[in-house]
Write an enzyme that holds these catalytic residues in place. Structure first.
Site, PDB file in Angstrom:
ATOM      1  N   ASP A  14      63.241  -8.385  79.939  1.00  0.00           N
ATOM      2  CA  ASP A  14      63.919  -9.503  80.609  1.00  0.00           C
ATOM      3  C   ASP A  14      64.573 -10.472  79.631  1.00  0.00           C
ATOM      4  O   ASP A  14      64.342 -10.404  78.419  1.00  0.00           O
ATOM      5  CB  ASP A  14      62.941 -10.244  81.541  1.00  0.00           C
ATOM      6  CG  ASP A  14      61.573 -10.493  80.889  1.00  0.00           C
ATOM      7  OD1 ASP A  14      61.458 -10.311  79.666  1.00  0.00           O
ATOM      8  OD2 ASP A  14      60.639 -10.864  81.609  1.00  0.00           O
TER       9      ASP A  14
ATOM     10  N   ASN B 108      50.459 -15.206  87.942  1.00  0.00           N
ATOM     11  CA  ASN B 108      50.681 -14.884  89.361  1.00  0.00           C
ATOM     12  C   ASN B 108      50.846 -13.369  89.559  1.00  0.00           C
ATOM     13  O   ASN B 108      51.226 -12.922  90.623  1.00  0.00           O
ATOM     14  CB  ASN B 108      51.916 -15.630  89.891  1.00  0.00           C
ATOM     15  CG  ASN B 108      53.178 -15.253  89.131  1.00  0.00           C
ATOM     16  OD1 ASN B 108      53.155 -14.386  88.251  1.00  0.00           O
ATOM     17  ND2 ASN B 108      54.290 -15.894  89.470  1.00  0.00           N
TER      18      ASN B 108
ATOM     19  N   HIS C  75      52.959 -11.430  87.831  1.00  0.00           N
ATOM     20  CA  HIS C  75      54.303 -10.897  87.557  1.00  0.00           C
ATOM     21  C   HIS C  75      54.301  -9.962  86.348  1.00  0.00           C
ATOM     22  O   HIS C  75      53.467 -10.074  85.451  1.00  0.00           O
ATOM     23  CB  HIS C  75      55.358 -12.013  87.437  1.00  0.00           C
ATOM     24  CG  HIS C  75      55.325 -12.818  86.187  1.00  0.00           C
ATOM     25  ND1 HIS C  75      55.838 -14.097  86.125  1.00  0.00           N
ATOM     26  CD2 HIS C  75      54.869 -12.566  84.929  1.00  0.00           C
ATOM     27  CE1 HIS C  75      55.708 -14.564  84.899  1.00  0.00           C
ATOM     28  NE2 HIS C  75      55.109 -13.651  84.156  1.00  0.00           N
TER      29      HIS C  75
ATOM     30  N   GLU D 174      58.661 -11.420  90.178  1.00  0.00           N
ATOM     31  CA  GLU D 174      57.741 -12.426  90.699  1.00  0.00           C
ATOM     32  C   GLU D 174      57.183 -11.975  92.045  1.00  0.00           C
ATOM     33  O   GLU D 174      57.763 -11.111  92.710  1.00  0.00           O
ATOM     34  CB  GLU D 174      58.500 -13.756  90.888  1.00  0.00           C
ATOM     35  CG  GLU D 174      59.089 -14.341  89.614  1.00  0.00           C
ATOM     36  CD  GLU D 174      58.044 -14.895  88.652  1.00  0.00           C
ATOM     37  OE1 GLU D 174      56.868 -15.020  89.033  1.00  0.00           O
ATOM     38  OE2 GLU D 174      58.415 -15.173  87.502  1.00  0.00           O
TER      39      GLU D 174
HETATM   40  C1  F6R Z   1      58.036 -11.353  79.289  1.00  0.00           C
HETATM   41  C2  F6R Z   1      57.217 -10.708  80.301  1.00  0.00           C
HETATM   42  C3  F6R Z   1      56.235 -11.524  81.093  1.00  0.00           C
HETATM   43  C4  F6R Z   1      54.969 -11.813  80.285  1.00  0.00           C
HETATM   44  C5  F6R Z   1      53.980 -12.643  81.095  1.00  0.00           C
HETATM   45  C6  F6R Z   1      52.754 -13.012  80.298  1.00  0.00           C
HETATM   46  O1  F6R Z   1      58.934 -10.441  78.690  1.00  0.00           O
HETATM   47  O2  F6R Z   1      57.342  -9.548  80.500  1.00  0.00           O
HETATM   48  O3  F6R Z   1      55.923 -10.832  82.267  1.00  0.00           O
HETATM   49  O4  F6R Z   1      54.370 -10.604  79.916  1.00  0.00           O
HETATM   50  O5  F6R Z   1      54.597 -13.820  81.546  1.00  0.00           O
HETATM   51  O6  F6R Z   1      53.130 -13.897  79.293  1.00  0.00           O
HETATM   52  P1  F6R Z   1      52.108 -14.330  78.161  1.00  0.00           P
HETATM   53  O7  F6R Z   1      51.869 -13.142  77.305  1.00  0.00           O
HETATM   54  O8  F6R Z   1      52.812 -15.422  77.403  1.00  0.00           O
HETATM   55  O9  F6R Z   1      50.852 -14.790  78.850  1.00  0.00           O
END
Ligand code: F6R
Length: 237
Positions: A67, A136, A138, A143
């Site tokens: 992303d 959440n 994701h 989301e």
């Molecule tokens: C970002 C992504 C997100 C993160 C998620 C957890 O490229 O894929 O889904 O993996 O937000 O983020 P952290 O590792 O910062 O807790």
């Protein structure tokens, strides 16, 4: 699903890097799907170490990231391109032309989403997809919603995500309001998925994703249907 229980964040990072390194050793031209966020930083550090030691060679590897924020220059410190270059891509012997992150500055975001799906298809799909999980549930920026969205798409960030992200920007007005994310199809079709999660704050959502009902309200729950999911975590789930 295989769950590899580890002692702590360091061991998780080492194990995840070893799995990625094994993939590169077996297939030097492998296509890696990569994630940003705080969770994979240790994994990337370890991959850099393995590359520096001469244990793995990135020269033929392709990377495709999950992303990117819309409207941020790739040189912006909060862009995911900047993150990837900083933590991994400029530290290993990869050809940067073979590293892909959605173009958040594209004027026509629909065309950019189609281009990204074509790119994944032309690469022959993803061999190993590294994933973190949001509080959440994701994955990427998929989301919680009423449906799983298959293709790369543009998402409007929720108020809570914008508020949470504002700590990284000078003001809340600078926080991107939209992002482009790979959809569920490319993730579920990856030949192998590698989910890493650490921190007690991720325990409940990880349990829900892996053992609760498969629902788009918990996007990571779709991983239960993945043919080859490896979870590496220090959490007691
Ligand atoms: C970002 C992504 C997100 C993160 C998620 C957890 O490229 O894929 O889904 O993996 O937000 O983020 P952290 O590792 O910062 O807790």
């Amino acid at each position: 699903m295989r769950i590899i229980k580890v002692k702590n964040y360091e061991e998780m990072s080492k194990k995840a890097a070893d799995i990625i390194a094994a993939q590169i050793l077996l297939d030097p031209g492998t296509v890696l799907g990569l994630a940003t966020g705080s969770t994979p930083i240790g994994t990337y550090d370890r991959l850099v170490e393995l590359n520096k030691n001469g244990d793995i060679d990135f020269s033929r590897v392709t990377t495709i990231n999950l992303d990117e924020y819309c409207d941020l220059e790739p040189t912006h410190e909060q862009s995911y391109r900047y993150f990837m270059n900083k933590h991994l891509l400029t530290r290993v012997n990869i050809n940067l032309e073979n590293t892909h992150v959605p173009n958040g500055k594209a004027r026509d975001t629909d065309a950019e989403c189609r281009r990204y799906d074509d790119l994944i298809e032309k690469a022959g799909g993803i061999d190993l997809q590294l994933l973190g999980i949001g509080h959440n549930g994701h994955i990427g920026f998929n989301e919680p919603s009423d449906e799983f969205v298959p293709g790369t798409h543009c998402v409007k960030l929720t108020e809570s995500t914008i508020n949470a992200n504002s700590r990284f920007f000078n003001s809340i007005d600078e926080v991107p309001k939209r992002a482009i994310t790979m959809g569920i199809r490319a993730i579920i079709q990856a030949k192998r998925a590698l989910l890493i999660a650490s921190g007690e704050d991720k325990k409940e959502i990880l349990k829900k994703a892996l053992f609760g009902p498969v629902t788009p309200q918990v996007p990571a729950s779709i991983l239960q249907l993945h043919r080859d999911l490896i979870v590496v975590t220090p959490l007691d789930i």
